[in-house]
Enzyme design. Structure first.
Site, PDB file in Angstrom:
ATOM      1  N   ILE A   1     -24.668 -29.679   2.335  1.00 35.22           N
ATOM      2  CA  ILE A   1     -26.125 -29.162   1.174  1.00 35.22           C
ATOM      3  C   ILE A   1     -26.545 -30.830   1.432  1.00 35.22           C
ATOM      4  CG2 ILE A   1     -27.297 -28.483  -0.291  1.00 35.22           C
ATOM      5  CD1 ILE A   1     -25.532 -25.863   1.467  1.00 35.22           C
TER       6      ILE A   1
ATOM      7  N   ARG B   1     -32.541 -34.777  -1.467  1.00 33.41           N
ATOM      8  CA  ARG B   1     -33.346 -33.816  -2.016  1.00 33.41           C
ATOM      9  C   ARG B   1     -35.299 -33.853  -1.742  1.00 33.41           C
ATOM     10  NH1 ARG B   1     -30.232 -31.544  -7.453  1.00 33.41           N
ATOM     11  NH2 ARG B   1     -30.444 -33.886  -7.422  1.00 33.41           N
TER      12      ARG B   1
ATOM     13  N   CYS C   1     -29.722 -35.827 -10.462  1.00 32.84           N
ATOM     14  CA  CYS C   1     -28.491 -36.235 -10.241  1.00 32.84           C
ATOM     15  C   CYS C   1     -28.277 -37.363  -8.668  1.00 32.84           C
ATOM     16  CB  CYS C   1     -26.886 -35.231 -10.471  1.00 32.84           C
ATOM     17  SG  CYS C   1     -26.659 -34.748 -11.935  1.00 32.84           S
TER      18      CYS C   1
ATOM     19  N   ARG D   1     -26.447 -32.124 -19.744  1.00 30.47           N
ATOM     20  CA  ARG D   1     -26.794 -31.625 -18.792  1.00 30.47           C
ATOM     21  C   ARG D   1     -26.834 -30.200 -18.716  1.00 30.47           C
ATOM     22  NH1 ARG D   1     -28.189 -33.736 -14.402  1.00 30.47           N
ATOM     23  NH2 ARG D   1     -30.215 -32.151 -14.196  1.00 30.47           N
TER      24      ARG D   1
ATOM     25  N   ASP E   1     -22.369 -26.127  -5.340  1.00 34.61           N
ATOM     26  CA  ASP E   1     -22.010 -26.675  -7.281  1.00 34.61           C
ATOM     27  C   ASP E   1     -20.988 -26.307  -7.943  1.00 34.61           C
ATOM     28  OD1 ASP E   1     -24.560 -28.158  -7.082  1.00 34.61           O
ATOM     29  OD2 ASP E   1     -25.382 -26.527  -8.618  1.00 34.61           O
TER      30      ASP E   1
ATOM     31  N   LYS F   1     -28.509 -22.028 -16.879  1.00 34.77           N
ATOM     32  CA  LYS F   1     -29.395 -23.235 -16.818  1.00 34.77           C
ATOM     33  C   LYS F   1     -30.074 -22.796 -15.817  1.00 34.77           C
ATOM     34  CE  LYS F   1     -29.169 -27.680 -14.653  1.00 34.77           C
ATOM     35  NZ  LYS F   1     -28.760 -28.778 -14.704  1.00 34.77           N
ATOM     36  N   ASN F   2     -29.659 -22.801 -14.335  1.00 31.68           N
ATOM     37  CA  ASN F   2     -30.190 -22.805 -13.069  1.00 31.68           C
ATOM     38  C   ASN F   2     -31.225 -21.453 -12.936  1.00 31.68           C
ATOM     39  OD1 ASN F   2     -29.225 -25.833 -12.125  1.00 31.68           O
ATOM     40  ND2 ASN F   2     -28.368 -24.638 -10.902  1.00 31.68           N
TER      41      ASN F   2
END
Length: 424
Positions: free
Chosen positions: A333, A126, A121, A403, A311, A22-23
């Site tokens: 992160i 971010r 999310c 998602r 992740d 997906k990313n």
């Protein structure tokens, strides 16, 4: 609202086909804005975020068609002969932070963009300042007004040397795409090196871009007047790979992950091996199974690639809840990515949070309970916990899962998991 019901304690055995990342797919889709020629992507996952990006791109004139492939995955064609709109509205952007990735391509090709400040999310702030400052370095005039980034580069973007103060995958991708159509040379220093960034560079090169330093933290882009179309296969999802590897280990199972590679999950594979999990290349994939005895606690610190990925932090923490001894999980992160901890505690996990670190003391067994998903990776960590727990677990708010995980229940059930979706 849908829920997932799990009866735990079943060792998972079988094979799982890993979907496209997906990313990687999302920035590749945004790259379609850079050309008036068709872009054909294969191995695209069928996910809510993919649907959201298609809806967003349609606002700019992108025509897209998605069809299933016989070998798995989906084929997605994207074409935008003309940019028909430069507004990325709040009601779409708020659903997914990756929407910010249209900023660079729109500026580069259309000379303007109005992009809502993004949502997604709730795992941290971010900020998008890195994206904005990079575009300003390339000559764009940008204002933040009414919750929107309003940007103009009427004379086109120009090449520049941009050094990011912190590593950012999204900002690297946005700047990289913008630079392909800028006048002159753009140098991106302290660029993200994630496999998804490399996948994007390879697609852009296939479209006619000139990019040097691929795979390093210094990218050099020679701007072109125009780019062409291309066909590109999306790389396998390394987070999905790691997640199902944890599913095998946490249940004491034996799973073959097909269509992926050990190299793709280097830091995760190394950590799991230290904990007592066998992770081995086998054919066109990976075989994962627990070594003899109970798992051992392993300390983990998230870092930009090639370090341990943020992740996978929630999933590895869940694995450590059943390990012997203690494990320290440190998140560097995002500042708000321990929201799964209270839910795991409801299932009997022993976790103490100290600022950016969580001390996990292994327990003999988790116990099923009703739990609430808070974000994409936290939600799948609760599914993993349910697979290992004694009794019934109900995971609520599973729209987060949709998602990022394609056919999650079906893939797990095919390996023996007792799992079902309860329609809300």
């Amino acid at each position: 609202m849908d829920r997932i019901r799990i009866i735990g304690g079943v060792p998972l055995k079988g094979a799982i086909q890993i979907s496209g990342a997906k990313n990687a797919a999302l920035p590749l889709m945004a790259a379609s804005l850079l050309t008036d020629r068709p872009l054909l992507l294969s191995n695209v996952p069928d996910l809510a975020d993919i649907a959201t990006m298609r809806h967003l791109l349609a606002q700019h004139g992108v025509e897209s068609h998605m069809t299933a492939e016989a070998a798995g995955g989906h084929r997605l064609s994207l074409a935008v002969p003309d940019i028909t709109g430069t507004l990325a509205p709040y009601d779409i952007v708020r659903k997914m932070r990756a929407s910010i990735l249209v900023l660079g391509p729109l500026l580069a090709r259309a000379g303007r963009a109005e992009v809502s400040l993004p949502g997604g999310c709730a795992i941290g702030t971010r900020p998008v300042n890195l994206h904005i400052e990079a575009m300003r370095e390339m000559g764009a005039e940008i204002e933040i007004e009414g919750g929107y980034i309003r940007a103009r580069a009427e004379g086109g973007l120009r090449g520049a040397t941009v050094r990011f103060g912190t590593v950012s995958v999204g900002a690297t991708e946005n700047l990289l795409m913008a630079a392909t159509l800028a006048r002159g040379t753009t140098v991106i220093e302290n660029a993200a090196r994630e496999p998804e960034v490399v996948d994007l560079t390879r697609c852009l090169v296939a479209m006619g871009a000139s990019i040097g330093g691929i795979g390093t933290d210094r990218l050099v882009v020679e701007g072109r007047e125009r780019l062409g179309g291309a066909s590109h296969e999306v790389l396998p999802d390394r987070v999905e790979t790691g997640t199902y590897a944890v599913a095998a280990a946490i249940t004491g199972g034996d799973i073959t992950l097909q269509g992926t590679s050990v190299e793709l999950i280097g830091a995760v594979a190394e950590t799991m091996r230290e904990a007592g999990v066998l992770v081995e290349a086998e054919g066109n994939g990976i075989r994962v199974r627990r070594a003899n005895g109970r798992l051992q606690g392993v300390d983990v610190m998230t870092q930009p690639y090639p370090g341990f990925p943020t992740d996978m932090q929630a999933q590895i923490m869940t694995l450590m809840t059943g390990a012997e001894g203690a494990a320290m999980i440190t998140e560097t992160i995002f500042e708000n990515r321990f929201m799964h901890v209270p839910e795991l505690a409801r299932m009997g996990a022993s976790i103490t949070v100290h600022g950016a670190s969580a001390l996990v003391r292994g327990v003999p067994r988790l116990t099923g309970a009703p739990v609430m998903a808070t974000d994409l990776r936290a939600s799948v960590s609760l599914v993993l916990a349910g697979l290992a727990a004694e009794g019934e677990t109900i995971v609520n708010r599973v729209y987060h899962l949709d998602r990022g995980y394609e056919r999650l229940e079906a893939k797990l059930a095919a390996c023996g998991a007792v799992v079902e979706r309860l329609k809300g």
